[in-house]
Motif scaffolding. Structure first.
Motif, PDB file in Angstrom:
ATOM      1  N   GLY A 108      77.200  56.291  94.624  1.00  0.00           N
ATOM      2  CA  GLY A 108      76.756  54.904  94.539  1.00  0.00           C
ATOM      3  C   GLY A 108      75.299  54.774  94.145  1.00  0.00           C
ATOM      4  O   GLY A 108      74.538  55.746  94.151  1.00  0.00           O
ATOM      5  N   CYS A 111      71.534  56.489  95.683  1.00  0.00           N
ATOM      6  CA  CYS A 111      71.769  57.659  96.546  1.00  0.00           C
ATOM      7  C   CYS A 111      70.722  58.736  96.305  1.00  0.00           C
ATOM      8  O   CYS A 111      70.184  58.872  95.210  1.00  0.00           O
ATOM      9  CB  CYS A 111      73.164  58.232  96.305  1.00  0.00           C
ATOM     10  SG  CYS A 111      74.474  57.235  97.008  1.00  0.00           S
ATOM     11  N   GLY A 142      78.697  55.773  99.182  1.00  0.00           N
ATOM     12  CA  GLY A 142      78.347  54.377  98.948  1.00  0.00           C
ATOM     13  C   GLY A 142      76.871  54.244  98.585  1.00  0.00           C
ATOM     14  O   GLY A 142      76.122  55.217  98.505  1.00  0.00           O
ATOM     15  N   ALA A 143      76.428  53.027  98.388  1.00  0.00           N
ATOM     16  CA  ALA A 143      75.057  52.748  97.961  1.00  0.00           C
ATOM     17  C   ALA A 143      74.029  53.235  98.982  1.00  0.00           C
ATOM     18  O   ALA A 143      74.240  53.154 100.192  1.00  0.00           O
ATOM     19  CB  ALA A 143      74.877  51.244  97.752  1.00  0.00           C
ATOM     20  N   ASN A 144      72.940  53.770  98.464  1.00  0.00           N
ATOM     21  CA  ASN A 144      71.772  54.165  99.273  1.00  0.00           C
ATOM     22  C   ASN A 144      72.055  55.236 100.319  1.00  0.00           C
ATOM     23  O   ASN A 144      71.387  55.287 101.348  1.00  0.00           O
ATOM     24  CB  ASN A 144      71.128  52.948  99.939  1.00  0.00           C
ATOM     25  CG  ASN A 144      70.547  52.012  98.920  1.00  0.00           C
ATOM     26  OD1 ASN A 144      69.842  52.420  98.004  1.00  0.00           O
ATOM     27  ND2 ASN A 144      70.859  50.738  99.058  1.00  0.00           N
ATOM     28  N   VAL A 145      73.007  56.094 100.072  1.00  0.00           N
ATOM     29  CA  VAL A 145      73.294  57.202 100.986  1.00  0.00           C
ATOM     30  C   VAL A 145      72.271  58.311 100.753  1.00  0.00           C
ATOM     31  O   VAL A 145      71.892  58.594  99.618  1.00  0.00           O
ATOM     32  CB  VAL A 145      74.729  57.732 100.764  1.00  0.00           C
ATOM     33  CG1 VAL A 145      74.947  59.083 101.441  1.00  0.00           C
ATOM     34  CG2 VAL A 145      75.748  56.710 101.251  1.00  0.00           C
ATOM     35  N   ALA A 161      77.715  52.915 102.934  1.00  0.00           N
ATOM     36  CA  ALA A 161      76.405  52.541 102.402  1.00  0.00           C
ATOM     37  C   ALA A 161      75.313  52.681 103.466  1.00  0.00           C
ATOM     38  O   ALA A 161      75.539  52.436 104.647  1.00  0.00           O
ATOM     39  CB  ALA A 161      76.449  51.107 101.883  1.00  0.00           C
ATOM     40  N   ASP A 162      74.142  53.103 103.006  1.00  0.00           N
ATOM     41  CA  ASP A 162      72.938  53.240 103.831  1.00  0.00           C
ATOM     42  C   ASP A 162      73.040  54.313 104.911  1.00  0.00           C
ATOM     43  O   ASP A 162      72.232  54.331 105.829  1.00  0.00           O
ATOM     44  CB  ASP A 162      72.526  51.903 104.454  1.00  0.00           C
ATOM     45  CG  ASP A 162      72.037  50.920 103.407  1.00  0.00           C
ATOM     46  OD1 ASP A 162      71.253  51.332 102.528  1.00  0.00           O
ATOM     47  OD2 ASP A 162      72.435  49.747 103.459  1.00  0.00           O
TER      48      ASP A 162
END
Length: 186
Positions: A108, A111, A142-145, A161-162
């Motif tokens: 994502g 990342c 997911g996003a920002n992993v 995410a996160d």
């Protein structure tokens, strides 16, 4: 000096700033930096993105791999990519310790995969500890992993995410949080 040979010599060990291999690392890094900067500082069609990155990593990247720009790497030579991979924009690979993505992996936006850490002891802090990251087939980040050194993400696993992944994720697990914890299996 080959990047593959260097990877074999640096994984799973401490490297101090005074070590001779430290100089080799920085020479190869300097060699790759112009190509990596070119990749992320301007638009390139998909086939050109794959060609530029192939030149950095020393491996032909399959036509089924999609890399959305910008893509960042601090080293570049220790990345291995399978087929049918999707990397969304603003992904960062800190790959000196090695990063491998098997087939059908989704990464994502935003990342960060980090295979390098500094040493804990204050007198050695400028040194490095290198541990590879492995993202197994059909995993989805997911996003920002953030994935930390030495972690394996299992086959079909999903990282929410996160999340910050500090330890291995089993096959078919869904993990979330910081540090990431298993919330269910699929």
């Amino acid at each position: 000096m080959s990047a593959e040979n260097l990877l074999d010599r640096v994984q799973y060990r401490e490297i101090l700033k005074e070590d001779e291999i430290f100089k080799e690392i920085h020479e190869l890094k300097a060699h790759n930096e112009p190509k990596l900067a070119q990749l992320s500082m301007q638009y390139h069609p998909a086939d050109e993105v794959r060609a530029i990155l192939s030149g950095v990593i020393g491996q032909k990247i399959a036509d089924s791999v999609t890399i959305s720009l910008p893509f960042y790497s601090d080293f570049g030579s220790h990345i291995r990519l399978g087929e049918d991979i999707f990397l969304n924009q603003n992904v960062t690979f800190v790959d000196l310790g090695g990063i491998t993505l098997e087939d059908h992996v989704l990464i994502g936006p935003g990342c960060r995969l980090i295979s390098v850490n500094h040493l804990l002891e204050p007198e050695k802090r400028l040194g490095l500890q290198l541990k590879p990251i492995l993202i197994k087939e059909n995993a989805w980040l997911g996003a920002n992993v953030t994935v930390l050194p030495g972690v394996t993400i299992g086959k079909n696993a999903v990282v929410g995410a996160d999340s910050t992944v500090t330890k291995d994720v089993p096959d078919n697990a869904v993990v979330v949080g910081s540090p990431a914890k298993v919330i269910k299996t699929i």
